[in-house]
Structure formats: C-alpha cells, structure tokens
Motif scaffolding. Structure first.
Motif, PDB file in Angstrom:
ATOM      1  N   PRO A 123       7.909 -11.554  19.269  1.00 13.39           N
ATOM      2  CA  PRO A 123       6.753 -10.321  19.807  1.00 13.39           C
ATOM      3  C   PRO A 123       6.192  -9.321  18.322  1.00 13.39           C
ATOM      4  CG  PRO A 123       8.870  -9.440  20.573  1.00 13.39           C
ATOM      5  CD  PRO A 123       9.252 -10.655  19.106  1.00 13.39           C
ATOM      6  N   PHE A 124       4.589  -9.024  18.739  1.00 11.22           N
ATOM      7  CA  PHE A 124       4.169  -8.638  17.474  1.00 11.22           C
ATOM      8  C   PHE A 124       3.747  -7.148  18.411  1.00 11.22           C
ATOM      9  CE2 PHE A 124       3.341  -8.603  13.152  1.00 11.22           C
ATOM     10  CZ  PHE A 124       2.077  -7.219  12.944  1.00 11.22           C
ATOM     11  N   ALA A 125       4.103  -5.934  18.067  1.00 10.55           N
ATOM     12  CA  ALA A 125       3.089  -4.623  18.857  1.00 10.55           C
ATOM     13  C   ALA A 125       4.074  -4.024  20.015  1.00 10.55           C
ATOM     14  CB  ALA A 125       2.600  -4.446  18.398  1.00 10.55           C
ATOM     15  N   GLU A 126       5.437  -4.893  19.700  1.00 12.08           N
ATOM     16  CA  GLU A 126       6.019  -5.143  21.122  1.00 12.08           C
ATOM     17  C   GLU A 126       7.524  -3.838  21.198  1.00 12.08           C
ATOM     18  OE1 GLU A 126       5.690  -6.044  24.150  1.00 12.08           O
ATOM     19  OE2 GLU A 126       3.133  -7.438  23.178  1.00 12.08           O
ATOM     20  N   ASP A 127       8.358  -3.172  22.188  1.00  9.19           N
ATOM     21  CA  ASP A 127       9.178  -2.266  22.213  1.00  9.19           C
ATOM     22  C   ASP A 127      10.848  -3.426  21.354  1.00  9.19           C
ATOM     23  OD1 ASP A 127       8.509  -0.278  23.227  1.00  9.19           O
ATOM     24  OD2 ASP A 127       9.029  -0.721  25.280  1.00  9.19           O
ATOM     25  N   ASP A 128      10.216  -4.748  21.145  1.00  9.26           N
ATOM     26  CA  ASP A 128      10.971  -6.087  21.122  1.00  9.26           C
ATOM     27  C   ASP A 128      10.704  -6.547  19.686  1.00  9.26           C
ATOM     28  OD1 ASP A 128       9.806  -7.175  22.179  1.00  9.26           O
ATOM     29  OD2 ASP A 128      10.796  -8.740  23.229  1.00  9.26           O
ATOM     30  N   THR A 129      10.206  -5.934  19.185  1.00  7.06           N
ATOM     31  CA  THR A 129       9.557  -6.103  18.250  1.00  7.06           C
ATOM     32  C   THR A 129      11.053  -6.827  16.784  1.00  7.06           C
ATOM     33  OG1 THR A 129       7.603  -5.920  18.277  1.00  7.06           O
ATOM     34  CG2 THR A 129       7.630  -5.974  15.775  1.00  7.06           C
ATOM     35  N   LYS A 134       8.589  -3.703  11.753  1.00 11.07           N
ATOM     36  CA  LYS A 134       7.935  -2.411  11.419  1.00 11.07           C
ATOM     37  C   LYS A 134       7.907  -1.255  11.167  1.00 11.07           C
ATOM     38  CE  LYS A 134       8.714  -2.347  16.844  1.00 11.07           C
ATOM     39  NZ  LYS A 134      10.257  -1.703  17.535  1.00 11.07           N
TER      40      LYS A 134
END
Length: 194
Positions: A123-129, A134
């Motif tokens: 995922p991109f730009a998510e909590d689990d990135t 980041k």
C-alpha cells in the motif's frame, strides 16, 4: 537460535533474491520495464523461472515492488542531507532537496517509474505502508520543519513540494519541458523558502 546451516541457507536465499532485484533493475534501466520478463530475468541470473517464482510468488508485480523499495531507500538517503545540514540557509536547504530529488529521478528513470507510476503490491500512503516508503516523504517534511519560516502545515506543504518535484521530473523526462531546469529549481526554492 538458528543453526549455522540454516543461517547459510537464509543468507543464500537473500543473496539470490538480491540478484533477481538487481538484474530486474538493470534490465529496466537499460531497456525499460517492458523488457523485464521472468524468462529474461531467469536467463540473467542463470536460474529457472520456478526459482524466480519461489522468491517472488506474485511474479513481475512483486519484482517491480522490490525494485521500488530499493529506490525508496536510495531516494530517502539522497534527500536526508537537506534536512540535516545545520548550517544551510532556507533557500540552500530547499535547493538541496529539490536538486537531490530531480537528480535521483533523472539518474534512475525506470526505478523512479517503479516507485511512482507502476502498480505495487504494497500500500501507498496508508498506515501499513512500509517504513522505507515513508522515509523519503519524511525527509521532505523534516527539511520544511527546519526552515526559519516554518510552514503552517508542514505535511500538506511537503505534499505540494513533492507534487511539484514529481511533476517537474515527469514532464522533463517526457520531453514536455526544455532541458534547462535551473530556472524551475530556483522558482521552487522561491515558492517554498521565500
């Protein structure tokens, strides 16, 4: 505690995985992502296609993601000096950041595409990135937070600066802008470090 044999096997697996990623990146940088197929990668590293799928069960998309993750690590390292240099003025700090970003994009076009244009299996730009993804954005935020005139919303301002840098890198590469980038860099510096 793992046995020496288990440690050796794990090291060999990681080395083979690293070879696959390096071969994919080299092939993509030299010939474009269209040239990166499991058959060509298998030939490049002298292993069979099933070995590649053993390391990357999701195939090409997972390999592209692995190349992108290496790129995210490298761009974060390239951007970090702009946020760390204590003796830099605001305009020098922003100029160093913008120049490092554009230089990375120009030197690594296929890796840059993997990072920002091709589909990734993370995922991109998510909590689990993944944290490595980041880190580059964090370097942009950190740079802005070190300015004497701190932006009211550093993260939103960082997104705008990132968008501007990405736009310049993409438009330049697509031949939509003239070769001269110095004026554009200076315009960005004036916008973000007035």
């Amino acid at each position: 505690m793992p046995t020496p044999a288990a440690e050796r096997r794990a090291r060999e697996v990681q080395e083979r995985r690293d070879r696959i990623v390096a071969a994919a990146r080299t092939l993509a940088e030299e010939q474009g992502w269209e040239a990166v197929t499991t058959r060509r990668l298998a030939d490049a590293i002298e292993y069979s296609q099933p070995v590649l799928y053993g390391h990357f069960p999701q195939g090409r998309a997972q390999i592209v993601t692995a190349v992108a993750l290496v790129g995210f690590e490298e761009i974060a390292a390239a951007l970090a000096p702009a946020s760390r240099g204590e003796e830099l003025s605001d305009d020098e700090r922003v100029r160093a950041l913008v120049t490092a970003y554009l230089d990375f994009a120009a030197r690594n076009p296929a890796t840059y595409d993997a990072m920002f244009l091709l589909p990734l299996v993370v995922p991109f730009a998510e909590d689990d990135t993944p944290e490595v993804m980041k880190a580059g954005f964090a370097a942009i935020v950190d740079t802005l937070q070190r300015l004497e005139r701190l932006p009211a919303e550093p993260e939103t301002t960082a997104e705008m600066l990132w968008g501007a840098m990405h736009g310049l890198a993409s438009l330049h590469r697509a031949g939509r802008l003239s070769a001269a980038t110095d004026d554009r860099v200076e315009a960005l510096v004036r916008l973000f470090a007035p």
